[in-house]
Design a protein around this motif. Structure first.
Motif, PDB file in Angstrom:
ATOM      1  N   ALA A  43       0.827  -1.208   0.000  1.00  0.00           N
ATOM      2  CA  ALA A  43       0.000   0.000   0.000  1.00  0.00           C
ATOM      3  C   ALA A  43       0.858   1.253   0.000  1.00  0.00           C
ATOM      4  N   LEU A  44       1.950   1.254   0.756  1.00  0.00           N
ATOM      5  CA  LEU A  44       2.819   2.422   0.833  1.00  0.00           C
ATOM      6  C   LEU A  44       3.493   2.706  -0.510  1.00  0.00           C
ATOM      7  N   ILE A  45       3.904   1.661  -1.192  1.00  0.00           N
ATOM      8  CA  ILE A  45       4.513   1.842  -2.515  1.00  0.00           C
ATOM      9  C   ILE A  45       3.466   2.337  -3.509  1.00  0.00           C
ATOM     10  N   ARG A  46       2.258   1.838  -3.411  1.00  0.00           N
ATOM     11  CA  ARG A  46       1.183   2.293  -4.302  1.00  0.00           C
ATOM     12  C   ARG A  46       0.867   3.774  -4.067  1.00  0.00           C
ATOM     13  N   ILE A  47       0.911   4.206  -2.827  1.00  0.00           N
ATOM     14  CA  ILE A  47       0.675   5.618  -2.513  1.00  0.00           C
ATOM     15  C   ILE A  47       1.727   6.493  -3.195  1.00  0.00           C
ATOM     16  N   GLN A  48       2.985   6.048  -3.148  1.00  0.00           N
ATOM     17  CA  GLN A  48       4.049   6.803  -3.817  1.00  0.00           C
ATOM     18  C   GLN A  48       3.817   6.855  -5.325  1.00  0.00           C
ATOM     19  N   GLN A  49       3.406   5.750  -5.906  1.00  0.00           N
ATOM     20  CA  GLN A  49       3.183   5.688  -7.352  1.00  0.00           C
ATOM     21  C   GLN A  49       2.070   6.641  -7.785  1.00  0.00           C
ATOM     22  N   GLU A  50       0.997   6.701  -6.988  1.00  0.00           N
ATOM     23  CA  GLU A  50      -0.113   7.585  -7.334  1.00  0.00           C
ATOM     24  C   GLU A  50       0.209   9.045  -7.058  1.00  0.00           C
ATOM     25  N   SER A  51       1.019   9.284  -6.044  1.00  0.00           N
ATOM     26  CA  SER A  51       1.346  10.658  -5.673  1.00  0.00           C
ATOM     27  C   SER A  51       2.408  11.266  -6.569  1.00  0.00           C
ATOM     28  N   PHE A  52       3.304  10.418  -7.086  1.00  0.00           N
ATOM     29  CA  PHE A  52       4.416  10.907  -7.902  1.00  0.00           C
ATOM     30  C   PHE A  52       4.467  10.123  -9.221  1.00  0.00           C
ATOM     31  N   PRO A  53       3.500  10.356 -10.105  1.00  0.00           N
ATOM     32  CA  PRO A  53       3.462   9.618 -11.374  1.00  0.00           C
ATOM     33  C   PRO A  53       4.546  10.115 -12.321  1.00  0.00           C
ATOM     34  N   PHE A  56       8.028  11.699 -12.876  1.00  0.00           N
ATOM     35  CA  PHE A  56       8.804  11.463 -11.660  1.00  0.00           C
ATOM     36  C   PHE A  56       9.479  10.100 -11.772  1.00  0.00           C
ATOM     37  N   PRO A  57      10.790  10.020 -11.513  1.00  0.00           N
ATOM     38  CA  PRO A  57      11.501   8.742 -11.712  1.00  0.00           C
ATOM     39  C   PRO A  57      11.035   7.654 -10.740  1.00  0.00           C
ATOM     40  N   SER A  58      10.663   6.521 -11.291  1.00  0.00           N
ATOM     41  CA  SER A  58      10.116   5.437 -10.479  1.00  0.00           C
ATOM     42  C   SER A  58      11.126   4.885  -9.482  1.00  0.00           C
ATOM     43  N   GLU A  59      12.415   5.044  -9.770  1.00  0.00           N
ATOM     44  CA  GLU A  59      13.423   4.533  -8.827  1.00  0.00           C
ATOM     45  C   GLU A  59      13.452   5.327  -7.524  1.00  0.00           C
ATOM     46  N   LEU A  60      12.774   6.468  -7.489  1.00  0.00           N
ATOM     47  CA  LEU A  60      12.724   7.264  -6.270  1.00  0.00           C
ATOM     48  C   LEU A  60      11.502   6.954  -5.417  1.00  0.00           C
ATOM     49  N   TRP A  61      10.598   6.087  -5.899  1.00  0.00           N
ATOM     50  CA  TRP A  61       9.514   5.622  -5.045  1.00  0.00           C
ATOM     51  C   TRP A  61      10.106   4.750  -3.936  1.00  0.00           C
ATOM     52  N   TRP A  62       9.398   4.663  -2.809  1.00  0.00           N
ATOM     53  CA  TRP A  62       9.842   3.737  -1.768  1.00  0.00           C
ATOM     54  C   TRP A  62       9.965   2.330  -2.332  1.00  0.00           C
ATOM     55  N   ASN A  63      10.957   1.583  -1.851  1.00  0.00           N
ATOM     56  CA  ASN A  63      11.066   0.164  -2.176  1.00  0.00           C
ATOM     57  C   ASN A  63      11.055  -0.636  -0.877  1.00  0.00           C
ATOM     58  N   GLU A  64      10.933  -1.940  -0.987  1.00  0.00           N
ATOM     59  CA  GLU A  64      10.796  -2.774   0.216  1.00  0.00           C
ATOM     60  C   GLU A  64      12.033  -2.719   1.097  1.00  0.00           C
ATOM     61  N   GLU A  65      13.210  -2.582   0.493  1.00  0.00           N
ATOM     62  CA  GLU A  65      14.436  -2.501   1.300  1.00  0.00           C
ATOM     63  C   GLU A  65      14.425  -1.242   2.170  1.00  0.00           C
ATOM     64  N   GLN A  66      14.041  -0.112   1.598  1.00  0.00           N
ATOM     65  CA  GLN A  66      13.960   1.117   2.378  1.00  0.00           C
ATOM     66  C   GLN A  66      12.930   0.988   3.500  1.00  0.00           C
ATOM     67  N   LEU A  67      11.750   0.489   3.152  1.00  0.00           N
ATOM     68  CA  LEU A  67      10.686   0.371   4.148  1.00  0.00           C
ATOM     69  C   LEU A  67      11.074  -0.579   5.273  1.00  0.00           C
ATOM     70  N   THR A  68      11.810  -1.631   4.942  1.00  0.00           N
ATOM     71  CA  THR A  68      12.293  -2.552   5.971  1.00  0.00           C
ATOM     72  C   THR A  68      13.257  -1.841   6.917  1.00  0.00           C
ATOM     73  N   GLU A  69      14.131  -0.991   6.363  1.00  0.00           N
ATOM     74  CA  GLU A  69      15.030  -0.198   7.208  1.00  0.00           C
ATOM     75  C   GLU A  69      14.223   0.711   8.133  1.00  0.00           C
ATOM     76  N   HIS A  70      13.173   1.323   7.616  1.00  0.00           N
ATOM     77  CA  HIS A  70      12.364   2.239   8.413  1.00  0.00           C
ATOM     78  C   HIS A  70      11.780   1.547   9.650  1.00  0.00           C
ATOM     79  N   ILE A  71      11.119   0.409   9.422  1.00  0.00           N
ATOM     80  CA  ILE A  71      10.423  -0.236  10.541  1.00  0.00           C
ATOM     81  C   ILE A  71      11.390  -0.940  11.476  1.00  0.00           C
ATOM     82  N   THR A  72      12.615  -1.222  11.006  1.00  0.00           N
ATOM     83  CA  THR A  72      13.614  -1.891  11.837  1.00  0.00           C
ATOM     84  C   THR A  72      14.400  -0.892  12.674  1.00  0.00           C
TER      85      THR A  72
END
Length: 236
Positions: A43-53, A56-72
């Protein structure tokens, strides 16, 4: 997701979960602001995709590795908002010892480790905002301000000195030929100009610290940002 379900996402003692109502016209709609977890990554990645179409470079959307760092690394500093059970926005932060770690002129990339927050300091006295993002269709509900206020509550709960972050200046490019970035901010503060981001952050209770050049690649801001803070009123 209700509050009881939200309690299962984060560790005991690190939970933030708050129920409130937003309004679609005169109709109240239940919303929940809570810590996000692995179950929310899609859901978080989808929010980025809809907010920054695109473009906007797709490589700057959140990815799972970044999100894992956040929650850890800093689970207390990751919040999402649900409206009618759907995750529609998020806000992410990290802790830094700002005066010790960074000079006044820094970039978003250097301070946030390109969004991976491996620069997080568990003993840092400042909560630095990495990102805030709300789905376009839900921005009419004032969720950005509600989420920022929730982060202020995190600052107070953790006994931190302040919340800090760089705000884009997307209106600056229209006036850059006639004024410096500092003069543009002074005009916004005087009320003679309005900036979509800076004015929003002022309405959220943030106060200006200083303009930072070369903060991020942003044509509208001509790569500038305004560093803005919120001071914990329980700490002098």
């Amino acid at each position: 997701m209700d509050l009881e379900a939200a309690k299962k996402i984060t560790e005991p003692g690190k939970l933030y979960a708050k129920k409130l109502y937003v309004f679609d016209g005169d109709q109240p709609i239940e919303a929940v602001i809570r810590n996000y977890g692995k179950v929310d990554f899609d859901a978080l990645i989808r929010i980025q995709q809809e907010s920054f179409p695109p473009p906007f470079p797709s490589e700057l959307w959140w990815n799972e590795e970044q999100l894992t760092e956040h929650i850890t690394r800093f689970p207390e500093g990751v919040l999402c908002v649900e409206v009618a059970g759907q995750v529609v926005g998020s806000i992410t932060g990290l802790r830094v010892e700002y005066e010790e770690q960074y000079a006044a002129d820094h970039s978003w990339s250097s301070l946030t480790d390109d969004g991976y927050i491996r620069t997080h300091r568990p003993d840092g006295d400042t909560l630095y905002i990495v990102d805030i993002c709300i789905m376009p269709a839900y921005r009419k509900f004032g969720l950005g301000k509600l989420m920022m206020q929730s982060m202020y509550e995190v600052v107070v709960h953790l006994g931190l000195r302040r919340l800090l972050g760089g705000g884009r200046m997307p209106g600056y490019h229209k006036h850059a030929a006639a004024m410096s970035a500092d003069d543009y901010v002074r005009a916004v503060m005087a009320g003679t100009l309005k900036d979509p981001v800076i004015t929003f952050l002022l309405r959220c209770g943030r106060t200006p610290v200083q303009v930072v050049p070369n903060y991020l690649q942003d044509e509208e801001s001509l790569n500038h940002a305004l560093l803005m803070e919120w001071r914990n009123p329980f700490r002098i």
